[in-house]
Design a protein around this motif. Sequence first.
Motif, mmCIF file in Angstrom:
data_model
loop_
_atom_site.group_PDB
_atom_site.id
_atom_site.type_symbol
_atom_site.label_atom_id
_atom_site.label_comp_id
_atom_site.label_asym_id
_atom_site.label_seq_id
_atom_site.Cartn_x
_atom_site.Cartn_y
_atom_site.Cartn_z
ATOM 1 N N LEU A 74 79.542 20.612 79.839
ATOM 2 C CA LEU A 74 78.355 20.442 80.671
ATOM 3 C C LEU A 74 77.491 21.696 80.701
ATOM 4 N N ILE A 75 78.075 22.852 80.348
ATOM 5 C CA ILE A 75 77.268 24.071 80.244
ATOM 6 C C ILE A 75 76.170 23.878 79.199
ATOM 7 N N ALA A 76 76.526 23.188 78.103
ATOM 8 C CA ALA A 76 75.562 22.970 77.018
ATOM 9 C C ALA A 76 74.423 22.051 77.439
ATOM 10 N N LEU A 77 74.590 21.346 78.552
ATOM 11 C CA LEU A 77 73.518 20.465 79.043
ATOM 12 C C LEU A 77 72.415 21.256 79.749
ATOM 13 N N SER A 78 72.754 22.460 80.209
ATOM 14 C CA SER A 78 71.812 23.246 81.010
ATOM 15 C C SER A 78 70.468 23.483 80.337
ATOM 16 N N PRO A 79 70.409 23.885 79.060
ATOM 17 C CA PRO A 79 69.090 24.140 78.453
ATOM 18 C C PRO A 79 68.165 22.932 78.457
ATOM 19 N N PHE A 80 68.729 21.731 78.407
ATOM 20 C CA PHE A 80 67.889 20.526 78.388
ATOM 21 C C PHE A 80 67.208 20.285 79.734
#
Length: 299
Positions: A74-80
């Motif tokens: 879910l960390i990788a979702l942050s930039p979106f």
Amino acid sequence: MGLFSSNYSRPGPGVSKDTPKDNRFVHYWKIYGRHFWDLMKLNLLFAIPAVLLLVAAFIISLATGNVLLAGLPLIALSPFMAGLTYETRNFIREEHVFVLHDFGSKLKENWKQFLANGIITYIVYEILLIAIPFYSQNQEKLGPVISIIALALSMAVLFIFTAMQFYIPLEIVTFDMKLSQMYKNAGIFAISALGWNLIGFLISAFLVFLLWFCVYLGAYVPLFLFIIVLLAIFLLWSFWSYTINSLIYPTVNRLMIQPTLKKESEERGEPLPEEDPAFTDWDSMHEDDSEDNEDEDED
């Protein structure tokens, strides 16, 4: 040099002071209805990485049984969140949006700060995920007074930090400043706009419960899984972002945007542009025929 980065657009001339003003609730739904199809398109853009990363988190959870590891994707979702926040903010300000182009450009422009915030958010929530059950389940070992105080503090941190996360994405796409300063401002807003933050917290909690409830019932009635998939693809994310930004934008506008615009206008010897009603906290606004010809509104 001004406070705002190149991704901040100065508001237009606004409307006449004599124009009748909708209350905040009506204004919210008018804009939502006007941009409903664009919000669905925006939701679809965000849903693609969101669903994929949620599935990855679910698979990791099943494979390892470790909640801490399951949260890592879910960390990788942050930039979106950059594209989602920027576009819902512009809908609120009634500024034009190119859904696909702006989503990609704001993702590229702000991904580093959003990713850093995502890592911080992951660490804080994982600590709280451990601390809250620990203090609630070990009252005999720790003593009732210590455990109750620790649990209360943990819950307070949960609320304040969650409220801060309402503001930080909006600050990132609006201002050119360090993330540490954004956290400081968000902490102030989390306390100073307590009422609106509580509403945002309850709305967020309800949406999380709705997701969980549909998934739970989906184990018995597949129709509910179909419903939650439709919500995730077409509605959920953009609705949440638009709602939260609608709640908090007047506070950010009143305490950060307008003072900075006033300062920059004074430095250039220009009058401050009349506020657009989309930026105004209608419920607490009062007319003030001051020398600066500005409307000052208070929460």
